[in-house]
Motif scaffolding. Sequence first.
Motif, mmCIF file in Angstrom:
data_model
loop_
_atom_site.group_PDB
_atom_site.id
_atom_site.type_symbol
_atom_site.label_atom_id
_atom_site.label_comp_id
_atom_site.label_asym_id
_atom_site.label_seq_id
_atom_site.Cartn_x
_atom_site.Cartn_y
_atom_site.Cartn_z
ATOM 1 N N CYS A 1 0.881 -1.114 -0.111
ATOM 2 C CA CYS A 1 0.137 0.014 0.053
ATOM 3 C C CYS A 1 0.675 1.261 -0.144
ATOM 4 O O CYS A 1 1.742 1.255 0.853
ATOM 5 N N TYR B 1 -0.232 4.309 0.429
ATOM 6 C CA TYR B 1 -0.846 5.298 1.464
ATOM 7 C C TYR B 1 -0.601 5.311 2.854
ATOM 8 O O TYR B 1 -0.546 4.218 3.382
ATOM 9 N N THR C 1 -0.452 5.953 6.657
ATOM 10 C CA THR C 1 -1.096 6.443 7.839
ATOM 11 C C THR C 1 -0.198 6.436 9.079
ATOM 12 O O THR C 1 -0.596 6.839 10.164
ATOM 13 N N GLU D 1 -10.611 6.074 13.212
ATOM 14 C CA GLU D 1 -9.759 7.268 12.905
ATOM 15 C C GLU D 1 -8.878 6.866 12.090
ATOM 16 O O GLU D 1 -8.281 7.365 10.948
ATOM 17 N N TYR D 2 -8.161 5.407 11.783
ATOM 18 C CA TYR D 2 -7.618 4.805 10.876
ATOM 19 C C TYR D 2 -8.458 5.178 9.334
ATOM 20 O O TYR D 2 -7.792 5.520 8.314
ATOM 21 N N THR D 3 -9.603 4.798 9.383
ATOM 22 C CA THR D 3 -10.464 4.968 8.121
ATOM 23 C C THR D 3 -10.421 6.420 7.669
ATOM 24 O O THR D 3 -10.403 6.665 6.286
ATOM 25 N N GLU D 4 -10.733 7.225 8.606
ATOM 26 C CA GLU D 4 -10.567 8.736 8.160
ATOM 27 C C GLU D 4 -9.180 8.953 7.709
ATOM 28 O O GLU D 4 -8.872 9.813 6.636
ATOM 29 N N MET D 5 -8.345 8.753 8.399
ATOM 30 C CA MET D 5 -6.926 8.981 7.741
ATOM 31 C C MET D 5 -6.753 8.372 6.327
ATOM 32 O O MET D 5 -5.936 9.069 5.424
ATOM 33 N N PHE D 6 -6.827 7.125 6.311
ATOM 34 C CA PHE D 6 -6.603 6.341 4.987
ATOM 35 C C PHE D 6 -7.541 7.150 3.950
ATOM 36 O O PHE D 6 -7.070 7.494 2.743
ATOM 37 N N TRP D 7 -8.760 7.445 4.086
ATOM 38 C CA TRP D 7 -9.747 8.010 3.240
ATOM 39 C C TRP D 7 -8.941 9.475 2.721
ATOM 40 O O TRP D 7 -9.099 9.965 1.474
ATOM 41 N N ASN D 8 -8.358 10.303 3.789
ATOM 42 C CA ASN D 8 -7.947 11.586 3.463
ATOM 43 C C ASN D 8 -6.894 11.653 2.419
ATOM 44 O O ASN D 8 -6.630 12.436 1.759
ATOM 45 N N ASP D 9 -5.906 10.587 2.884
ATOM 46 C CA ASP D 9 -4.878 10.164 1.880
ATOM 47 C C ASP D 9 -5.279 9.867 0.749
ATOM 48 O O ASP D 9 -4.648 10.235 -0.278
#
Length: 118
Positions: free
Chosen positions: A56, A58, A60, A90-98
């Motif tokens: 991956c 991306y 995080t 929080e991981y989901t939000e960080m991953f989506w932002n990236d």
Amino acid sequence: RRQLLSEASGGVDAEEYRMVSHNVNQTLLGIMIVAGYPPQAGELPSQYAKRLDATCQYATGIDFSEIMTLIQRQEFSTSMSNADLRAVAEYTEMFWNDVYRNMSRPKQIWYRYIKRYL
């Protein structure tokens, strides 16, 4: 998506936990697919996590293997905690932002303004 992740980060009661955690987990899987990392047929969750950790692009700062362990605990165990749910959210939000930051502008428009209404 934001409302769901906000609810998960704030903590939920025991009755809502299973539904919210399942929705967060499905949201993360959907984002992984959008990012180009769908699970392969017959791939175990632990194998999927190792493959993502190795390939991956991306960043995080968190290994997906750790998140997959939390997801499996949420889905298959009775020892569930709001802290685990918060970590996955929080991981989901960080991953989506990236992922979103690295999309082309037309693709960003598609996901932000069109896809959400389909």
